[in-house]
Write a protein that holds these residues in place. Sequence first.
Motif, PDB file in Angstrom:
ATOM      1  N   LYS A 105       0.829  -0.994  -0.197  1.00 55.96           N
ATOM      2  CA  LYS A 105       0.215   0.055  -0.247  1.00 55.96           C
ATOM      3  C   LYS A 105       1.124   1.115  -0.193  1.00 55.96           C
ATOM      4  N   THR A 106       2.307   1.121   0.543  1.00 56.18           N
ATOM      5  CA  THR A 106       3.347   2.820   0.908  1.00 56.18           C
ATOM      6  C   THR A 106       3.214   2.454  -0.528  1.00 56.18           C
ATOM      7  N   ILE A 107       3.951   1.531  -0.747  1.00 57.50           N
ATOM      8  CA  ILE A 107       4.819   1.618  -2.183  1.00 57.50           C
ATOM      9  C   ILE A 107       3.540   1.942  -3.568  1.00 57.50           C
ATOM     10  N   ALA A 108       2.455   1.469  -3.979  1.00 55.29           N
ATOM     11  CA  ALA A 108       1.765   2.248  -4.315  1.00 55.29           C
ATOM     12  C   ALA A 108       1.497   3.698  -4.158  1.00 55.29           C
ATOM     13  N   GLU A 109       1.238   4.112  -3.180  1.00 55.30           N
ATOM     14  CA  GLU A 109       1.002   5.778  -3.301  1.00 55.30           C
ATOM     15  C   GLU A 109       1.292   6.116  -3.395  1.00 55.30           C
ATOM     16  N   ALA A 110       3.370   5.957  -2.738  1.00 52.09           N
ATOM     17  CA  ALA A 110       3.928   7.038  -2.985  1.00 52.09           C
ATOM     18  C   ALA A 110       4.683   6.758  -4.972  1.00 52.09           C
ATOM     19  N   GLU A 120       8.670   9.254   2.081  1.00 54.40           N
ATOM     20  CA  GLU A 120       8.402   8.266   1.329  1.00 54.40           C
ATOM     21  C   GLU A 120       9.236   7.096   1.114  1.00 54.40           C
ATOM     22  N   ARG A 121      10.546   7.263   1.099  1.00 49.24           N
ATOM     23  CA  ARG A 121      11.791   6.563   0.371  1.00 49.24           C
ATOM     24  C   ARG A 121      12.074   5.732   2.037  1.00 49.24           C
TER      25      ARG A 121
END
Length: 148
Positions: A105-110, A120-121
Motif C-alpha cells: 500500500k505504501t509503495i502504491a501510494e508513493a 516516502e523512501r
Amino acid sequence: MINKKEMVNKTIADVTGGKEVVAAMLGMTVDSFNNHLYEKKGSRFFSVDELVEMADLNKTPFAAEYFADRIGCMVVERPQAAELDSVDMFDCHLQLNAIKGLLDKTIAEAKADGVFDACERKAITQLKQEYQATFEAFMLKLETLYTA
C-alpha cells in the motif's frame, strides 16, 4: 540508526543497578565507564568484548543490531522450540501478511505521483526491513517447529 552511545545506554537500561553494576562487571569505576562511553580523558570507546559482556548481562540485542545495521544487515531473534506451536505459526504468518500489505500500500501510494520523496523512501525502507525481519523469523520458526 542509533549511535554507539545510544546503543550502550539501551543495552544497560534494564540492568538492575544500572551503570554502576555494568561498570563493576567490567572492572571499572563509574567515572572510568563514563570516560569510555563519552571518550573523554584519553579513553577509547568500549571494546567489542566489553560490549558483548554488557549484552550478555541482560541478553539484549542492541550491540548486535548496531553492528548489523552499520553493514546493512539485520538481527533476527532465534525462536525457542518449546514456545512454538501451530497457533504461533498462524499468528506469525498473519503478521507477515499484514506487514506485506502495508508495504504494498505504501509503495502504491508513493508511486502515484511518479516520484518517491525522502519521506516516502524512509517509510518504504522501514517497512521493507520489518517485512524482511518478520519473514526471516517466520522461516526460522517454521524450520524449528518442523525439523525432526
